[in-house]
Write an enzyme that holds these catalytic residues in place. Structure first.
Site, PDB file in Angstrom:
ATOM      1  N   ARG A   1      95.391  87.685  86.137  1.00 53.37           N
ATOM      2  CA  ARG A   1      96.555  87.613  86.901  1.00 53.37           C
ATOM      3  C   ARG A   1      96.211  88.664  88.091  1.00 53.37           C
ATOM      4  O   ARG A   1      97.039  89.446  88.420  1.00 53.37           O
ATOM      5  CB  ARG A   1      97.958  88.206  86.454  1.00 53.37           C
ATOM      6  CG  ARG A   1      98.501  86.991  85.599  1.00 53.37           C
ATOM      7  CD  ARG A   1      98.931  85.855  86.163  1.00 53.37           C
ATOM      8  NE  ARG A   1      99.582  84.767  85.491  1.00 53.37           N
ATOM      9  CZ  ARG A   1      99.101  83.886  84.641  1.00 53.37           C
ATOM     10  NH1 ARG A   1      97.797  83.695  84.446  1.00 53.37           N
ATOM     11  NH2 ARG A   1     100.063  83.084  83.916  1.00 53.37           N
TER      12      ARG A   1
ATOM     13  N   SER B   1     106.816  83.651  85.100  1.00 52.22           N
ATOM     14  CA  SER B   1     106.610  85.132  84.296  1.00 52.22           C
ATOM     15  C   SER B   1     106.980  86.210  85.229  1.00 52.22           C
ATOM     16  O   SER B   1     106.276  86.198  86.301  1.00 52.22           O
ATOM     17  CB  SER B   1     105.183  85.185  83.754  1.00 52.22           C
ATOM     18  OG  SER B   1     104.865  84.128  82.870  1.00 52.22           O
TER      19      SER B   1
ATOM     20  N   GLU C   1     104.512  90.932  87.243  1.00 53.88           N
ATOM     21  CA  GLU C   1     103.350  90.246  87.717  1.00 53.88           C
ATOM     22  C   GLU C   1     103.681  89.374  89.140  1.00 53.88           C
ATOM     23  O   GLU C   1     102.789  89.387  89.924  1.00 53.88           O
ATOM     24  CB  GLU C   1     103.522  88.821  86.646  1.00 53.88           C
ATOM     25  CG  GLU C   1     102.237  88.074  86.907  1.00 53.88           C
ATOM     26  CD  GLU C   1     102.562  86.707  87.198  1.00 53.88           C
ATOM     27  OE1 GLU C   1     102.003  85.686  87.463  1.00 53.88           O
ATOM     28  OE2 GLU C   1     103.883  86.452  86.941  1.00 53.88           O
TER      29      GLU C   1
HETATM   30  N1  EPU Z   1     107.450  84.176  72.895  1.00 53.06           N
HETATM   31  C1  EPU Z   1     108.567  84.677  72.204  1.00 53.06           C
HETATM   32  N2  EPU Z   1     109.763  84.671  72.929  1.00 53.06           N
HETATM   33  C2  EPU Z   1     109.791  84.563  74.325  1.00 53.06           C
HETATM   34  C3  EPU Z   1     108.672  83.918  74.863  1.00 53.06           C
HETATM   35  C4  EPU Z   1     107.432  83.832  74.356  1.00 53.06           C
HETATM   36  O1  EPU Z   1     108.426  84.915  71.069  1.00 53.06           O
HETATM   37  O2  EPU Z   1     110.953  84.389  74.725  1.00 53.06           O
HETATM   38  C5  EPU Z   1     106.331  84.252  72.247  1.00 53.06           C
HETATM   39  C6  EPU Z   1     105.883  82.440  72.147  1.00 53.06           C
HETATM   40  O3  EPU Z   1     106.442  82.233  70.929  1.00 53.06           O
HETATM   41  C7  EPU Z   1     104.338  82.633  71.934  1.00 53.06           C
HETATM   42  C8  EPU Z   1     103.861  83.712  72.761  1.00 53.06           C
HETATM   43  O4  EPU Z   1     104.938  84.432  72.913  1.00 53.06           O
HETATM   44  O5  EPU Z   1     103.832  82.847  70.562  1.00 53.06           O
HETATM   45  C9  EPU Z   1     103.302  83.147  74.137  1.00 53.06           C
HETATM   46  O6  EPU Z   1     104.234  82.346  74.671  1.00 53.06           O
HETATM   47  P1  EPU Z   1     103.790  81.303  75.996  1.00 53.06           P
HETATM   48  O7  EPU Z   1     102.954  80.342  75.294  1.00 53.06           O
HETATM   49  O8  EPU Z   1     105.176  80.616  76.255  1.00 53.06           O
HETATM   50  O9  EPU Z   1     103.074  82.054  76.934  1.00 53.06           O
HETATM   51  P2  EPU Z   1     103.350  83.372  77.660  1.00 53.06           P
HETATM   52  O10 EPU Z   1     102.288  84.442  77.333  1.00 53.06           O
HETATM   53  O11 EPU Z   1     104.641  83.901  77.740  1.00 53.06           O
HETATM   54  C10 EPU Z   1     101.675  83.142  79.803  1.00 53.06           C
HETATM   55  C11 EPU Z   1     101.586  82.797  81.136  1.00 53.06           C
HETATM   56  C12 EPU Z   1     102.446  81.531  81.744  1.00 53.06           C
HETATM   57  C13 EPU Z   1     101.706  80.331  81.096  1.00 53.06           C
HETATM   58  C14 EPU Z   1     101.552  80.431  79.516  1.00 53.06           C
HETATM   59  C15 EPU Z   1     100.912  79.339  79.017  1.00 53.06           C
HETATM   60  C16 EPU Z   1     101.552  85.239  81.754  1.00 53.06           C
HETATM   61  C17 EPU Z   1     102.550  86.401  82.286  1.00 53.06           C
HETATM   62  N3  EPU Z   1     102.156  84.389  81.634  1.00 53.06           N
HETATM   63  O12 EPU Z   1     102.885  83.028  79.072  1.00 53.06           O
HETATM   64  O13 EPU Z   1     102.264  81.801  83.028  1.00 53.06           O
HETATM   65  O14 EPU Z   1     102.139  79.306  81.743  1.00 53.06           O
HETATM   66  O15 EPU Z   1     100.951  81.642  79.176  1.00 53.06           O
HETATM   67  O16 EPU Z   1      99.214  79.602  79.127  1.00 53.06           O
HETATM   68  O17 EPU Z   1     100.561  85.458  81.352  1.00 53.06           O
HETATM   69  C18 EPU Z   1     103.603  82.357  85.130  1.00 53.06           C
HETATM   70  O18 EPU Z   1     102.493  83.251  85.166  1.00 53.06           O
HETATM   71  O19 EPU Z   1     104.519  82.502  85.781  1.00 53.06           O
HETATM   72  C19 EPU Z   1     103.399  81.499  83.777  1.00 53.06           C
HETATM   73  C20 EPU Z   1     104.269  81.024  83.507  1.00 53.06           C
END
Ligand code: EPU
Length: 331
Positions: free
Chosen positions: A158, A230, A326
């Site tokens: 990012r 995010s 972010e």
């Molecule tokens: N999780 C929780 N609670 C929550 C949210 C997430 O426990 O409320 C846990 C999930 O269960 C999972 C882990 O956190 O084990 C990761 O969650 P998720 O796969 O939804 O991905 P993320 O790390 O929260 C990142 C990116 C997203 C992207 C997804 C998929 C960042 C800041 N965000 O989210 O990007 O779509 O991975 O690759 O890196 C964005 O940048 O706007 C965005 C949506």
């Protein structure tokens, strides 16, 4: 040039704020003419990664430079140049229609082509930098064009030079990507594998459909509920700090990174602090993904910012981890 223009339709958070002056730019020539007369205070793409915390003084330029051109192609790949004002997801669909792969995992990301390199957009195992060839930008001060190659952009998670040294200094007029004809599907994420279970020979179209389904299942549609995806980056912490936390929180979710760093999903940390689905005034943390802050209607940018700072403080208090926005804060 329009005066006192509402930016509400131009930001996916749906925040009400005004630009003192506003101009949509449709060509490089027009941009260069404008820059001779006045320096913009802010450049707007799709408005999908910003939080407006107040009115914007001076001139806001909106990137509406369009056009998609295949510059070179052979049996294996195509080098395609996209206008900076093209919509990102429509560009992914264009690529799929032309049998071109590499960006199907980035389906449904809101925003424009020109904004994509600024934060090196990424999702489901793919980042823009994996397909990036170069971009053309115009320096606001001098009005000169320059080509930035991959190594010039200093891409990170990012992150890029356009969020750092060149922040607010250039206007990205086009981005050139290397897209595949012989595809390499990236389906390592559990959710993708699960969605595609039973599909014998998945195509890039199948992967795109799966990603769209996954995103729609947990990310709110900005047309229905204002948000900027995010809100925070996922923090990276040293392995020693992580080991100590794991003792205290055995269920902590994590990903190992090189250099003895551990990435912890901010969404998990925020949920553990009790914010998931919690509403505060007109804002809140989304019920299906607490990393996404939402505008239930009528929220001010300041209100969202205050919520973000309360969330940040509680994560620091409970886990000793500092999380950082972010989204770009604009005022
Ligand atoms: N999780 C929780 N609670 C929550 C949210 C997430 O426990 O409320 C846990 C999930 O269960 C999972 C882990 O956190 O084990 C990761 O969650 P998720 O796969 O939804 O991905 P993320 O790390 O929260 C990142 C990116 C997203 C992207 C997804 C998929 C960042 C800041 N965000 O989210 O990007 O779509 O991975 O690759 O890196 C964005 O940048 O706007 C965005 C949506």
């Amino acid at each position: 040039m329009q005066e006192n223009v509402s930016l509400q339709p131009h930001n996916t958070f749906g925040i009400q704020a005004h630009a003192q002056r506003f101009k949509a730019v449709t060509s490089v020539k027009e941009l260069k003419q404008l820059l001779k007369q006045e320096q913009p205070t802010f450049i707007l793409g799709g408005g999908s990664n910003i939080l407006l915390t107040g009115d914007v003084s001076g001139l806001v330029l909106k990137n509406e430079i369009r056009g998609i051109n295949i510059l070179k192609e052979n049996k294996e790949e195509a080098i395609v140049q996209f206008g900076g004002g093209e919509d990102w997801h429509q560009s992914v669909l264009w690529a799929l229609d032309h049998g071109l792969g590499g960006i199907e995992n980035l389906s449904l990301i809101p925003g424009t082509i020109g904004a994509a390199p600024i934060q090196n957009i990424g999702a489901y195992g793919v980042e823009l930098q994996h397909v990036f060839v170069s971009l053309e930008a115009v320096y606001l001060k001098s009005g000169r064009s320059r080509v930035f190659h991959l190594s010039d952009c200093q891409f990170g998670y990012r992150d890029s030079v356009f969020k750092r040294r060149l922040k607010g200094k250039v206007f990205i007029t086009s981005v050139t990507l290397r897209l595949t004809k012989k595809h390499r599907l990236r389906m390592s994420y559990g959710a993708i594998q699960k969605t595609l279970e039973g599909v014998v020979h998945p195509t890039i179209q199948d992967v795109s459909k799966a990603i769209i389904e996954i995103r729609q299942s947990k990310l709110p549609d900005p047309a229905e509920l204002g948000n900027s995806g995010s809100f925070f980056k996922n923090p990276e912490i040293p392995v020693q700090q992580f080991n100590a936390l794991k003792q205290q929180f055995p269920d902590i979710v994590f990903y190992e990174l090189p250099n003895n760093q551990i990435k912890v999903p901010a969404g998990w940390l925020i949920e553990q602090c009790g914010w998931k689905g919690k509403r505060v005034g007109n804002t809140g943390a989304h019920s299906k993904q607490s990393l996404v802050l939402v505008n239930y209607g009528g929220a001010t940018g300041q209100e969202v910012w205050n919520l973000a700072m309360d969330i940040k403080a509680s994560v620091l208090d409970k886990f000793g981890i500092s999380i950082h926005p972010e989204v770009n804060i604009v005022n």
